[in-house]
Design a protein around this motif. Structure first.
Motif, PDB file in Angstrom:
ATOM      1  N   ASN A   1      61.081  51.401 -44.288  1.00  5.35           N
ATOM      2  CA  ASN A   1      60.554  51.705 -45.619  1.00  5.35           C
ATOM      3  C   ASN A   1      59.881  53.077 -45.664  1.00  5.35           C
ATOM      4  O   ASN A   1      59.395  53.496 -46.699  1.00  5.35           O
ATOM      5  N   SER A   2      59.851  53.769 -44.543  1.00  7.85           N
ATOM      6  CA  SER A   2      59.179  55.062 -44.464  1.00  7.85           C
ATOM      7  C   SER A   2      60.176  56.192 -44.729  1.00  7.85           C
ATOM      8  O   SER A   2      61.149  56.361 -43.990  1.00  7.85           O
ATOM      9  N   TRP A   3      59.924  56.969 -45.771  1.00  5.35           N
ATOM     10  CA  TRP A   3      60.795  58.095 -46.094  1.00  5.35           C
ATOM     11  C   TRP A   3      60.789  59.123 -44.960  1.00  5.35           C
ATOM     12  O   TRP A   3      61.826  59.652 -44.588  1.00  5.35           O
ATOM     13  N   PHE A   4      59.594  59.399 -44.419  1.00 11.04           N
ATOM     14  CA  PHE A   4      59.472  60.374 -43.338  1.00 11.04           C
ATOM     15  C   PHE A   4      60.255  59.918 -42.108  1.00 11.04           C
ATOM     16  O   PHE A   4      61.012  60.683 -41.512  1.00 11.04           O
ATOM     17  N   LEU A   5      60.085  58.652 -41.721  1.00 13.37           N
ATOM     18  CA  LEU A   5      60.774  58.135 -40.538  1.00 13.37           C
ATOM     19  C   LEU A   5      62.282  58.136 -40.735  1.00 13.37           C
ATOM     20  O   LEU A   5      63.042  58.494 -39.834  1.00 13.37           O
ATOM     21  N   THR A   6      62.714  57.757 -41.946  1.00 10.59           N
ATOM     22  CA  THR A   6      64.156  57.746 -42.239  1.00 10.59           C
ATOM     23  C   THR A   6      64.744  59.146 -42.126  1.00 10.59           C
ATOM     24  O   THR A   6      65.810  59.340 -41.532  1.00 10.59           O
ATOM     25  N   ASN A   7      64.067  60.146 -42.701  1.00  7.24           N
ATOM     26  CA  ASN A   7      64.556  61.529 -42.607  1.00  7.24           C
ATOM     27  C   ASN A   7      64.581  62.020 -41.164  1.00  7.24           C
ATOM     28  O   ASN A   7      65.512  62.710 -40.746  1.00  7.24           O
ATOM     29  N   PHE A   8      63.534  61.671 -40.416  1.00  7.67           N
ATOM     30  CA  PHE A   8      63.449  62.082 -39.018  1.00  7.67           C
ATOM     31  C   PHE A   8      64.628  61.511 -38.223  1.00  7.67           C
ATOM     32  O   PHE A   8      65.336  62.241 -37.518  1.00  7.67           O
ATOM     33  N   VAL A   9      64.841  60.202 -38.350  1.00  5.96           N
ATOM     34  CA  VAL A   9      65.910  59.536 -37.601  1.00  5.96           C
ATOM     35  C   VAL A   9      67.279  60.046 -38.035  1.00  5.96           C
ATOM     36  O   VAL A   9      68.160  60.305 -37.206  1.00  5.96           O
ATOM     37  N   THR A  10      67.449  60.217 -39.346  1.00  9.08           N
ATOM     38  CA  THR A  10      68.734  60.710 -39.866  1.00  9.08           C
ATOM     39  C   THR A  10      69.058  62.098 -39.311  1.00  9.08           C
ATOM     40  O   THR A  10      70.192  62.367 -38.900  1.00  9.08           O
ATOM     41  N   ALA A  11      68.068  62.995 -39.285  1.00  7.74           N
ATOM     42  CA  ALA A  11      68.285  64.355 -38.780  1.00  7.74           C
ATOM     43  C   ALA A  11      68.663  64.332 -37.301  1.00  7.74           C
ATOM     44  O   ALA A  11      69.600  65.024 -36.876  1.00  7.74           O
ATOM     45  N   VAL A  12      67.948  63.538 -36.521  1.00  6.12           N
ATOM     46  CA  VAL A  12      68.215  63.476 -35.082  1.00  6.12           C
ATOM     47  C   VAL A  12      69.587  62.869 -34.802  1.00  6.12           C
ATOM     48  O   VAL A  12      70.383  63.417 -34.031  1.00  6.12           O
ATOM     49  N   VAL A  13      69.876  61.738 -35.441  1.00  5.16           N
ATOM     50  CA  VAL A  13      71.152  61.050 -35.205  1.00  5.16           C
ATOM     51  C   VAL A  13      72.325  61.936 -35.604  1.00  5.16           C
ATOM     52  O   VAL A  13      73.318  62.057 -34.873  1.00  5.16           O
TER      53      VAL A  13
END
Length: 199
Positions: free
Chosen positions: A83-95
């Protein structure tokens, strides 16, 4: 009168052949003679020409679609788990960065070709122009595919990463069009890798 034996009187383990006559060049050494190809680089005509900008663009487009679909599915699944926008963006960028860079590095270093390059009959050669690039060389020549990692920076990271990738693509296209061997800046950064048309 027979020629004297140059090894006469020398122990077997100390026998050294006489030096070659002045001006003699052994076969395979020295500059190529008239009509001969040098033992490096692609042949002058036919199969083995450097890959053109159009062929390489189409190959990248095919590869981009393949990796893009996989990245979108993985990122959708991972994003739905948080549910975290920051965490989602972080993971998406890395993956995404790992997938794109890993895809090109793995296939080029192991097979000399990605799936897109197989379709377009292109092959990547290492600086020796005879074997696949190493994993390090392949990462170096494709490093711009990982610029999306800048998306981990909140708010402006995705924009900066996108602009960096766009600038790298423009540089690559300009280099391929202007360089006689169709080597872009990142090929040279990798030590001299080259994409060759093999069919």
């Amino acid at each position: 009168m027979s020629n004297p034996d140059p090894f006469e009187g020398q122990p077997a383990d100390k026998q050294v052949p006489p030096p070659p006559p002045p001006g003699y060049t052994p076969p395979g050494y020295g500059p190529p003679q008239y009509g001969q190809q040098p033992p490096y680089g692609p042949p002058a005509t036919g199969v083995g020409q450097p890959g053109t900008l159009v062929d390489r663009f189409v190959a990248r487009l095919i590869d981009g679609l393949i990796v893009g679909v996989v990245a979108a599915i993985i990122n959708f699944i991972l994003g739905s788990m948080s549910n975290s926008w920051f965490l989602t963006n972080f993971v998406t960028a890395v993956v995404s960065a790992v997938l794109y860079l890993g895809y090109f590095a793995y296939f080029e270093s192991n097979q000399g070709q990605t799936l897109g390059k197989q379709v377009m009959k292109l092959r990547v050669y290492g600086p020796d122009h005879a074997s696949n690039p190493t994993m390090e060389q392949s990462i170096r020549r494709n490093i711009y595919m990982g610029f999306g990692i800048l998306g981990i920076v909140p708010v402006v990271g995705a924009l900066i990463g996108g602009l960096a990738e766009l600038a790298a693509v423009i540089l690559v296209a300009a280099n391929i069009n202007s360089d006689p061997q169709r080597q872009h800046w990142f090929d040279k950064f990798a030590g001299g890798t080259q994409v060759i048309k093999i069919g």
